[in-house]
Design a protein around this motif. Sequence first.
Motif, PDB file in Angstrom:
ATOM      1  N   VAL A  24       1.248  -1.096   0.143  1.00  0.00           N
ATOM      2  CA  VAL A  24       0.209  -0.533  -0.537  1.00  0.00           C
ATOM      3  C   VAL A  24       0.390   1.495   0.165  1.00  0.00           C
ATOM      4  O   VAL A  24       0.351   2.314  -0.589  1.00  0.00           O
ATOM      5  CB  VAL A  24      -0.650   0.200   1.260  1.00  0.00           C
ATOM      6  CG1 VAL A  24      -2.060   1.161   1.734  1.00  0.00           C
ATOM      7  CG2 VAL A  24      -2.097  -1.101   1.035  1.00  0.00           C
ATOM      8  N   ALA A  25       1.147   1.137   0.937  1.00  0.00           N
ATOM      9  CA  ALA A  25       2.835   2.387   0.476  1.00  0.00           C
ATOM     10  C   ALA A  25       3.539   2.505  -0.597  1.00  0.00           C
ATOM     11  O   ALA A  25       3.912   3.712  -0.907  1.00  0.00           O
ATOM     12  CB  ALA A  25       4.146   2.474   1.815  1.00  0.00           C
ATOM     13  N   SER A  26       3.419   1.377  -1.031  1.00  0.00           N
ATOM     14  CA  SER A  26       4.532   1.079  -2.791  1.00  0.00           C
ATOM     15  C   SER A  26       3.571   2.416  -3.354  1.00  0.00           C
ATOM     16  O   SER A  26       3.932   3.006  -4.436  1.00  0.00           O
ATOM     17  CB  SER A  26       5.306   0.282  -3.092  1.00  0.00           C
ATOM     18  OG  SER A  26       6.476  -0.184  -2.086  1.00  0.00           O
ATOM     19  N   PHE A  27       2.614   1.852  -3.663  1.00  0.00           N
ATOM     20  CA  PHE A  27       1.654   2.436  -4.665  1.00  0.00           C
ATOM     21  C   PHE A  27       0.780   3.804  -3.999  1.00  0.00           C
ATOM     22  O   PHE A  27       1.253   4.963  -5.262  1.00  0.00           O
ATOM     23  CB  PHE A  27       0.053   1.655  -4.397  1.00  0.00           C
ATOM     24  CG  PHE A  27       0.075   0.281  -5.752  1.00  0.00           C
ATOM     25  CD1 PHE A  27       0.017   0.304  -6.545  1.00  0.00           C
ATOM     26  CD2 PHE A  27       0.113  -1.122  -4.769  1.00  0.00           C
ATOM     27  CE1 PHE A  27      -0.205  -0.386  -7.432  1.00  0.00           C
ATOM     28  CE2 PHE A  27      -0.077  -1.737  -6.028  1.00  0.00           C
ATOM     29  CZ  PHE A  27      -0.594  -1.948  -6.448  1.00  0.00           C
ATOM     30  N   GLU A  28       1.091   4.269  -2.698  1.00  0.00           N
ATOM     31  CA  GLU A  28       0.627   5.507  -2.286  1.00  0.00           C
ATOM     32  C   GLU A  28       1.512   6.198  -2.959  1.00  0.00           C
ATOM     33  O   GLU A  28       2.447   7.306  -3.272  1.00  0.00           O
ATOM     34  CB  GLU A  28       0.646   5.312  -1.144  1.00  0.00           C
ATOM     35  CG  GLU A  28      -0.645   5.270  -0.071  1.00  0.00           C
ATOM     36  CD  GLU A  28      -1.242   5.349   1.338  1.00  0.00           C
ATOM     37  OE1 GLU A  28      -2.303   4.899   1.474  1.00  0.00           O
ATOM     38  OE2 GLU A  28       0.369   5.226   1.787  1.00  0.00           O
ATOM     39  N   HIS A  29       3.162   5.817  -2.557  1.00  0.00           N
ATOM     40  CA  HIS A  29       4.273   6.360  -3.035  1.00  0.00           C
ATOM     41  C   HIS A  29       4.269   6.761  -4.586  1.00  0.00           C
ATOM     42  O   HIS A  29       4.633   8.339  -4.467  1.00  0.00           O
ATOM     43  CB  HIS A  29       5.444   6.273  -2.844  1.00  0.00           C
ATOM     44  CG  HIS A  29       6.492   6.652  -2.945  1.00  0.00           C
ATOM     45  ND1 HIS A  29       7.202   8.124  -2.438  1.00  0.00           N
ATOM     46  CD2 HIS A  29       7.312   6.382  -3.815  1.00  0.00           C
ATOM     47  CE1 HIS A  29       8.672   8.033  -3.765  1.00  0.00           C
ATOM     48  NE2 HIS A  29       8.911   7.416  -4.379  1.00  0.00           N
ATOM     49  N   THR A  30       4.458   5.752  -5.219  1.00  0.00           N
ATOM     50  CA  THR A  30       4.024   6.221  -7.135  1.00  0.00           C
ATOM     51  C   THR A  30       2.942   6.783  -7.350  1.00  0.00           C
ATOM     52  O   THR A  30       2.713   7.570  -8.123  1.00  0.00           O
ATOM     53  CB  THR A  30       3.741   4.398  -7.364  1.00  0.00           C
ATOM     54  OG1 THR A  30       5.462   3.779  -6.503  1.00  0.00           O
ATOM     55  CG2 THR A  30       4.124   4.813  -9.098  1.00  0.00           C
TER      56      THR A  30
END
Length: 218
Positions: A24-30
Amino acid sequence: MNHKIDTILFDLDGTLINTIDLIVASFEHTLDHYFPGKYGREEIATFIGPPLSETFGRLNPGYTEEMIGMYRKFNHANHDDLVSEYEGVQETLDELYDAGYHMAVVTSKRRDTAVKGLQLMNMEKYFPVIVSLDEVTKPKPDPQPLYTALDQLGRKAGQALMVGDSEHDILAGKNAGTKAAGVAWSIKGKEHLESYSPDIMLHSMPELLNYIKTPNVK
């Protein structure tokens, strides 16, 4: 009930290891870089399962590889801090391993990241076979990844079970002719998975032992 299952294929993220916060954090960051403020956790949950190329290719054609690069850079940098274990998984794998079940990981992530997660959780020894996005041309729900794993293990689909947290896992199992198990701790929700009619819904990983119940299958 004895289903004569001697082979278990596991999805990795959200099934064996808790990578949900990391994903989720990786998606949010991107996504916040390309679409500031547009996607929340609930929408991001729907992106989990397919390969990144499919998700980003649909959201932002022309920037797919660039977005994958940003996602993976963040994901690798934060991997060990944001990945944790699910209660009961290690003990279940120990019992299955000791009883001689044939096991493989079938994941839609790249091999290097899959191995990184297994190493972090000390789960490498259980899985002589890892089928990742790098080994297939058609990811789940296509049966190709499952067929690849079964072929490498030397086992048959009729005696295998696919365990996962996404409809892609359940559908891949059905398409390959294995049994299919959903996990109730999926970020997509138990009801969502149940709508795809898995053979069993696991509320904790140790329930798997009661379902297959075939001691000493070596």
